[in-house]
Design a protein around this motif. Sequence first.
Motif, PDB file in Angstrom:
ATOM      1  N   ALA A   1       0.818  -1.212   0.000  1.00 32.28           N
ATOM      2  CA  ALA A   1       0.000   0.000   0.000  1.00 32.28           C
ATOM      3  C   ALA A   1       0.852   1.262   0.000  1.00 32.28           C
ATOM      4  N   SER A   2       2.011   1.205   0.649  1.00 30.26           N
ATOM      5  CA  SER A   2       2.889   2.365   0.679  1.00 30.26           C
ATOM      6  C   SER A   2       3.327   2.767  -0.725  1.00 30.26           C
ATOM      7  N   LEU A   3       3.478   1.792  -1.610  1.00 25.61           N
ATOM      8  CA  LEU A   3       3.932   2.052  -2.974  1.00 25.61           C
ATOM      9  C   LEU A   3       2.799   2.444  -3.903  1.00 25.61           C
ATOM     10  N   THR A   4       1.620   1.893  -3.680  1.00 28.57           N
ATOM     11  CA  THR A   4       0.562   1.990  -4.692  1.00 28.57           C
ATOM     12  C   THR A   4      -0.626   2.852  -4.304  1.00 28.57           C
ATOM     13  N   LEU A   5      -0.858   3.076  -3.003  1.00 35.53           N
ATOM     14  CA  LEU A   5      -2.075   3.766  -2.584  1.00 35.53           C
ATOM     15  C   LEU A   5      -1.830   5.137  -1.967  1.00 35.53           C
ATOM     16  N   ASN A   6      -0.562   5.607  -1.933  1.00 34.50           N
ATOM     17  CA  ASN A   6      -0.371   6.937  -1.372  1.00 34.50           C
ATOM     18  C   ASN A   6      -0.976   7.980  -2.307  1.00 34.50           C
ATOM     19  N   VAL A   7      -1.347   9.127  -1.752  1.00 35.56           N
ATOM     20  CA  VAL A   7      -2.179  10.099  -2.469  1.00 35.56           C
ATOM     21  C   VAL A   7      -1.485  10.643  -3.712  1.00 35.56           C
ATOM     22  N   ILE A   8      -0.161  10.815  -3.672  1.00 34.60           N
ATOM     23  CA  ILE A   8       0.539  11.376  -4.827  1.00 34.60           C
ATOM     24  C   ILE A   8       0.535  10.397  -5.990  1.00 34.60           C
ATOM     25  N   VAL A   9       0.827   9.124  -5.702  1.00 37.75           N
ATOM     26  CA  VAL A   9       0.844   8.112  -6.765  1.00 37.75           C
ATOM     27  C   VAL A   9      -0.534   7.960  -7.391  1.00 37.75           C
ATOM     28  N   VAL A  10      -1.579   7.932  -6.555  1.00 39.34           N
ATOM     29  CA  VAL A  10      -2.941   7.812  -7.088  1.00 39.34           C
ATOM     30  C   VAL A  10      -3.284   9.038  -7.929  1.00 39.34           C
ATOM     31  N   THR A  11      -2.916  10.223  -7.441  1.00 41.47           N
ATOM     32  CA  THR A  11      -3.192  11.455  -8.196  1.00 41.47           C
ATOM     33  C   THR A  11      -2.447  11.471  -9.520  1.00 41.47           C
ATOM     34  N   MET A  12      -1.154  11.065  -9.495  1.00 39.85           N
ATOM     35  CA  MET A  12      -0.373  11.013 -10.733  1.00 39.85           C
ATOM     36  C   MET A  12      -0.992  10.038 -11.735  1.00 39.85           C
ATOM     37  N   SER A  13      -1.489   8.918 -11.228  1.00 39.16           N
ATOM     38  CA  SER A  13      -2.092   7.931 -12.121  1.00 39.16           C
ATOM     39  C   SER A  13      -3.277   8.521 -12.874  1.00 39.16           C
ATOM     40  N   PHE A  14      -4.165   9.210 -12.144  1.00 45.73           N
ATOM     41  CA  PHE A  14      -5.357   9.763 -12.788  1.00 45.73           C
ATOM     42  C   PHE A  14      -5.032  10.998 -13.630  1.00 45.73           C
ATOM     43  N   ALA A  15      -3.901  11.673 -13.321  1.00 50.58           N
ATOM     44  CA  ALA A  15      -3.524  12.848 -14.096  1.00 50.58           C
ATOM     45  C   ALA A  15      -2.819  12.479 -15.394  1.00 50.58           C
ATOM     46  N   LEU A  16      -2.029  11.409 -15.389  1.00 45.45           N
ATOM     47  CA  LEU A  16      -1.193  11.074 -16.529  1.00 45.45           C
ATOM     48  C   LEU A  16      -1.752   9.950 -17.391  1.00 45.45           C
ATOM     49  N   LEU A  17      -2.613   9.117 -16.827  1.00 41.52           N
ATOM     50  CA  LEU A  17      -3.110   7.951 -17.566  1.00 41.52           C
ATOM     51  C   LEU A  17      -4.571   8.149 -17.954  1.00 41.52           C
ATOM     52  N   PRO A  18      -5.020   7.445 -18.993  1.00 45.29           N
ATOM     53  CA  PRO A  18      -6.457   7.473 -19.304  1.00 45.29           C
ATOM     54  C   PRO A  18      -7.276   6.994 -18.103  1.00 45.29           C
ATOM     55  N   LEU A  19      -8.488   7.510 -17.998  1.00 47.34           N
ATOM     56  CA  LEU A  19      -9.299   7.238 -16.812  1.00 47.34           C
ATOM     57  C   LEU A  19      -9.475   5.741 -16.579  1.00 47.34           C
TER      58      LEU A  19
ATOM     59  N   VAL B   1      -7.589   3.267 -17.488  1.00 47.43           N
ATOM     60  CA  VAL B   1      -6.328   2.632 -17.099  1.00 47.43           C
ATOM     61  C   VAL B   1      -6.013   2.928 -15.630  1.00 47.43           C
ATOM     62  N   ALA B   2      -6.178   4.210 -15.225  1.00 50.29           N
ATOM     63  CA  ALA B   2      -5.909   4.586 -13.829  1.00 50.29           C
ATOM     64  C   ALA B   2      -6.872   3.874 -12.879  1.00 50.29           C
ATOM     65  N   ALA B   3      -8.145   3.794 -13.270  1.00 50.03           N
ATOM     66  CA  ALA B   3      -9.130   3.121 -12.423  1.00 50.03           C
ATOM     67  C   ALA B   3      -8.822   1.626 -12.312  1.00 50.03           C
ATOM     68  N   THR B   4      -8.407   1.021 -13.422  1.00 50.61           N
ATOM     69  CA  THR B   4      -8.050  -0.402 -13.393  1.00 50.61           C
ATOM     70  C   THR B   4      -6.836  -0.633 -12.504  1.00 50.61           C
ATOM     71  N   LYS B   5      -5.849   0.251 -12.605  1.00 49.09           N
ATOM     72  CA  LYS B   5      -4.651   0.131 -11.764  1.00 49.09           C
ATOM     73  C   LYS B   5      -5.010   0.221 -10.279  1.00 49.09           C
ATOM     74  N   LEU B   6      -5.859   1.178  -9.931  1.00 47.85           N
ATOM     75  CA  LEU B   6      -6.275   1.330  -8.535  1.00 47.85           C
ATOM     76  C   LEU B   6      -7.062   0.116  -8.063  1.00 47.85           C
ATOM     77  N   LEU B   7      -7.981  -0.377  -8.901  1.00 49.54           N
ATOM     78  CA  LEU B   7      -8.780  -1.537  -8.538  1.00 49.54           C
ATOM     79  C   LEU B   7      -7.918  -2.777  -8.336  1.00 49.54           C
ATOM     80  N   LEU B   8      -6.946  -2.992  -9.220  1.00 56.34           N
ATOM     81  CA  LEU B   8      -6.065  -4.155  -9.091  1.00 56.34           C
ATOM     82  C   LEU B   8      -5.188  -4.044  -7.852  1.00 56.34           C
TER      83      LEU B   8
END
Length: 330
Positions: free
Chosen positions: A157-175, A177-184
Amino acid sequence: MISMREAGSEKRSNSRIWLSVAVIAVLVCIFWKGSRYPALNEKAMMGGDTPLSGLSFDIIFDFFPDSPLYWAFAANVGSWIVTNWKGMTFGVLFGAAILTLLSVIRTRSFKNGFANAALGATIGAPLGVCVNCAAPIALGLHMGRMRLETTLAALIASLTLNVIVVTMSFALLPLHVAATKLLLSLLLILLIAPLLCRSYDYVSFDYDRDGDIDIVRDNGAIRMIVHRNDRPAGNGLWVSLRDAMGNSMGIGARVIICTGEPEIAPGNGCQMRQIKASGGYQSFDPIAAHFGIGEAREATLIAVTWPDGKITEIRGEEALSGEIIMPRAS
């Protein structure tokens, strides 16, 4: 009534809890505000323009495609150390503080593995540290006897669920893809991790010395579980070896016992076991040979073939029941 000694001990424990919490809060505030989140935010703002060299973001020593191999190696190592020294220092100090805190907390986990994984995610997500820095923190949790699923969930969780990483995912990736990454990531942490931690290391031996084999298993929990074999059993015989020739436990030797005529032949109730130091996952059985001998009260022959081919035997009245130690002198 609570004695003066118990009251004093409880007071000391409470003071250690508050001191550990204070140290953890100070460490977190210094690291988050002074290093981790400003650095992550800078990388998020730079996006694909973030400088990257080998293993690190901070480029301290330049090297080029035609640079000597030794210089490329030294430059990468130096830049990696500078990139990670703050996070690694935080990880070691935070892990030590967590270990101190857990040593005085009585209830450290839930009975449900999925709840423990959620606890680990709650611990790990705000930290926002990389895997290098999260490793000593996870070690502190593990050494503090937190459940395995809690430790694993906090590490991921420290690597994948911190607020900056989640924010970067939704800012840089298609919606999608970012949602799938978070769900996985959530699926891995909250479902797969606790299921993986249900695998057990176990040993099998005669725990209660009643002649049959019992099983003791552990999955990283606070306590081990004993599966005692209480079926009506016959007699049992344990043979341990002591070898003064260097292989002290006789690993690799073959042990044969007979309960009928004292000869190794069909019909004489002969059995063979090999002494080994191996077994299941992260465990092995006692370094001894166990034989179930049914209604027989003792063995009439015990023969040991040592790894070098030499043989030691005891026969007749010398062969006993129960636990037997077979020595070999130098």
